[in-house]
Design a protein around this motif. Structure first.
Motif, short mmCIF file in Angstrom:
data_model
loop_
_atom_site.label_atom_id
_atom_site.label_comp_id
_atom_site.label_asym_id
_atom_site.label_seq_id
_atom_site.Cartn_x
_atom_site.Cartn_y
_atom_site.Cartn_z
N LYS A 100 65.62 -81.99 38.39
CA LYS A 100 64.42 -81.56 37.67
C LYS A 100 63.63 -80.54 38.51
O LYS A 100 63.20 -79.51 38.01
CB LYS A 100 63.54 -82.78 37.34
N ASP A 101 63.47 -80.85 39.79
CA ASP A 101 62.73 -79.94 40.67
C ASP A 101 63.45 -78.59 40.80
O ASP A 101 62.82 -77.54 40.82
CB ASP A 101 62.56 -80.57 42.05
N THR A 121 62.88 -76.62 37.55
CA THR A 121 61.50 -76.12 37.48
C THR A 121 61.32 -74.91 38.39
O THR A 121 60.76 -73.88 37.99
CB THR A 121 60.51 -77.23 37.89
N TYR A 122 61.79 -75.04 39.62
CA TYR A 122 61.62 -73.97 40.61
C TYR A 122 62.28 -72.67 40.13
O TYR A 122 61.64 -71.61 40.11
CB TYR A 122 62.24 -74.42 41.93
N GLN A 123 63.53 -72.77 39.75
CA GLN A 123 64.28 -71.57 39.42
C GLN A 123 63.81 -70.93 38.11
O GLN A 123 63.68 -69.71 38.00
CB GLN A 123 65.78 -71.89 39.35
N GLY A 171 60.87 -71.29 36.79
CA GLY A 171 59.53 -70.75 37.05
C GLY A 171 59.60 -69.39 37.72
O GLY A 171 58.84 -68.47 37.38
N ALA A 172 60.49 -69.26 38.68
CA ALA A 172 60.62 -67.97 39.36
C ALA A 172 61.05 -66.88 38.38
O ALA A 172 60.51 -65.76 38.40
CB ALA A 172 61.63 -68.10 40.51
N GLN A 228 60.61 -66.91 35.10
CA GLN A 228 59.49 -66.67 34.18
C GLN A 228 58.51 -65.64 34.76
O GLN A 228 57.95 -64.83 34.04
CB GLN A 228 58.74 -67.97 33.88
N GLU A 248 58.11 -79.20 30.37
CA GLU A 248 56.89 -78.95 31.15
C GLU A 248 56.61 -77.46 31.31
O GLU A 248 55.48 -77.05 31.52
CB GLU A 248 57.03 -79.59 32.54
N LEU A 249 57.68 -76.65 31.25
CA LEU A 249 57.51 -75.21 31.51
C LEU A 249 57.11 -74.45 30.26
O LEU A 249 56.24 -73.59 30.29
CB LEU A 249 58.82 -74.63 32.06
N TYR A 281 58.69 -64.00 43.14
CA TYR A 281 59.61 -65.14 43.03
C TYR A 281 58.93 -66.44 43.47
O TYR A 281 58.92 -67.44 42.74
CB TYR A 281 60.84 -64.87 43.90
N ALA A 293 55.04 -72.64 38.27
CA ALA A 293 55.75 -73.56 37.38
C ALA A 293 55.37 -75.01 37.70
O ALA A 293 55.13 -75.82 36.79
CB ALA A 293 57.26 -73.36 37.50
#
Lengths: 257, 257, 257, 257
Positions: free
Chosen positions: C86-87, C90-92, C94-95, C97, C136-137, D91, D98
């Protein structure tokens, strides 16, 4: 019959500015140090300093190669092929040999780290990969692994000398190997004294009690305590003293030939 | 006087599934291969395969250690300390030595990569760091670097044998060293034939023309062509043929002792 | 009934100086691009350029998050926990986005990469992890996955819209999902025309033939071709033309709401 | 005139199994947390947990993007281009946004980390790169930087609001900025009380004493203490109490609009 045992710890696992482990606190109580080689922990500077620390304290040095998984500290299974595993072991052990050579030391052993250690216990092809890498690098290198496993069988068959390992801070399943993710508190006496008694028993009688309550034969040449076990320094000191009190000689495996 | 020269290329720079370079296309035309060691390119599998490729084609092997900057391919300056540089060189060269040992080869030389090469040309402390690492690993190792620089001075003073390098595909400033980020098209004749003539001149006369139009003395033992120069394979072949036509013997540096 | 289909490719998989894929050659033939997000491939610069490339060619953008295994290109199973997955998602995502926002685009979908995609097909907890990250995103994000799997079930149950995917260049087992490590040449007609016929069949009839010779129902919203399949550019062009010839509308999934 | 100040710390710098910092011990005394974003420290799991920790303690969250140099903790200069820096900031900040979005928080600010912070102070093009990234991500984001520098000028010119920072645990050169590699013990009073007095002076008088003994004007909106300064937790507590005793309101910068 005089009994003897090696005490080993995984060391040199810091990375850059990140500290991991209590190397300086335990170095006087152990006889062999398994040094991380940059993939799951350790970096070139840490490796050089760790080799020096070991040399200064007359502790023999082994390589502790792991999967290229710094984020997971090499403790997660990775479906690497045997060829990849062989290459990873060659690379990491070779790098550590360079620091040993620079310090005038000879590398004593190889102990695969974390998931690579565990996966090789059951997977003959992964064990062969590690053993082939070892033979190409230095035929005198010892393999530290759990006795009674595919890893031991493969090593013996191919002519690599094995040091059979017992984890002083991890329960043992009757199937024969260490259980990570469990503490000894879950499975018996989790005090330093309790763990020390367990180590003395395995070292003097070649027997131990498993998590499911069976007493099994378990021949052992070396005992490991992890530095991220809470109270590791005190635990190792207690184990060492208990072994000496029981007239077990504490000495590196490789020093008898 | 019979002239001789070594032809080297940086090779083994692929990483995982990422291909970089045209190693197979040039291996028959060069005499020395500088193999990436995992920090700026190269991975353990690539290293093993590259050592085998070089062995099969009787090309001598050198280590090509770089900064730990995979994203920038080791071509960006990094303010690493001399101690860090020494550790990085030891680690990477040691790892490659392991693959050489496994293949029954001896490593011939060390050529720092990219920004580490360039920074050491002017920085005596970084040069000392690399040279000290080399001496601890194998006193017979050659250092490939540009002649007339701090790097050469330090190596000679400390007793490391130097192979003076000329970049066949990069302009040279009258200050004495290679200019990256410029192509020979900007600074003379950018055709394979033009570049080959330039290499033949430096190999036979010990002279070359700089970007600012001066003809300078430039002693050279080895000529490098980069595999990411467009048309590298054809260029190397053309250079090799031109050298042979000019009766320059093309042979690895380390093979004469 | 007018049929429609999305054509997607994994893109932006280069890393630093390492080129991977033929993005520019296929961008005019696809309708959705799944962009690597830095863990298995892609880097911040590649991500920005890939978003621009997609925007310029009016191709919708999806995120293609993978395991942190650059050396194995995210194609090796890793025993990461659901919380870790999940983390990572979210990280990837989000980056990516962020690069979309910078370009004035909205991210259309998430397609897990490689081993993460495959593991989630059968592992409900990993699928939940990805789906929770998506929710969540941005609740409007689509999940690209294989229909009839745990991954689809979990997404639908949690309210994430699914685009069911068919791999135009990989055989399908009757168990229902794509087989990597096999080529279509092993399992039918490996020519571009053969593969295109197979895609047209699934797009128009909702049926396909599996490696073990069965014809199964297979509803599909999007067809993927990998850029490292030999001849990928020609293959994608052929597929696109065959779809259009069969009066299948080729359009991004997310454009109909 | 009521004075107010923000207290910030770099947090969330652990990576995988490697612990760094004493986040939990200081969270109650600071008002803003600059969270590492995966390049010099921090990983996706650490980022999620750090955002939650900050939210729970009503501490505002900023991004702390650094160079991709985990081994050097982002504290080494890297000759990345402005375009690369812009991409790195986008990035990393995007990834942290996020996790903020997932937690229902809005990111308050961006504070470049380590060498990226220091290089941007003097390098207008690097400062522009960071500022452009910020503007594309969220025009409301604040930039934390040292006042009176190129970084501040660029930000103001481009319309990014600046919080001028003072390092509570680092000497300041009369040239105007923080000196790393020096401790306050080298340059005045290194006790917590001495450092707290220095912070109170700058917060109430807008003046501070430099390493070379000059008293200079220094306007400040936020005070930073590093968690790897020995005794950081006690130091931050002492500073907070001293500020409150001096009737300086301790409050996040971003909370006044």
């Amino acid at each position: 019959m005089p009994r003897r045992i090696d005490l080993n710890s995984d060391m040199g696992e810091s990375f850059g500015w990140f500290r991991h482990g209590v190397d300086e606190e335990v170095i006087d109580f152990i006889t062999s140090a398994n040094l991380a080689c940059g993939f799951h922990g350790g970096d070139p500077g840490v490796m050089r300093r760790s080799v020096h620390l070991a040399k200064e304290h007359r502790v023999t040095v082994g390589a502790h190669p792991g999967f290229p998984d710094l984020m997971g500290f090499g403790r997660r299974n990775l479906s690497a092929s045997p060829a990849e595993v062989k290459d990873y072991v060659t690379y990491q052990v070779g790098a550590l040999q360079a620091f040993c050579r620079a310090a005038g030391l000879r590398l004593q052993h190889v102990k695969p780290h974390g998931a690579l250690y565990m996966m090789a216990l059951e997977d003959e092809r992964l064990s062969e990969a590690s053993v082939e890498a070892i033979l190409e690098l230095d035929e005198g290198l010892l393999l530290y692994t759990t006795g009674g496993t595919a890893a031991e069988d493969v090593a013996r068959r191919k002519g690599v000398r094995v040091a059979r390992e017992f984890f002083g801070d991890r329960p043992l399943h009757s199937r024969g190997w260490v259980m990570f993710g469990y503490s000894l508190a879950d499975a018996g006496d989790g005090t330093p004294e309790g763990m020390a008694r367990r180590v003395v028993q395995v070292a003097t009688e070649g027997k131990t009690v498993t998590t499911d309550g069976k007493t099994i034969d378990f021949e052992v040449d070396t005992v490991c305590v992890h530095l991220d076990t809470p109270g590791a320094a005190q635990l190792i000191k207690t184990i060492r003293q208990a072994l000496e009190a029981a007239r077990v000689e504490v000495r590196a495996v490789g020093t008898d030939h």
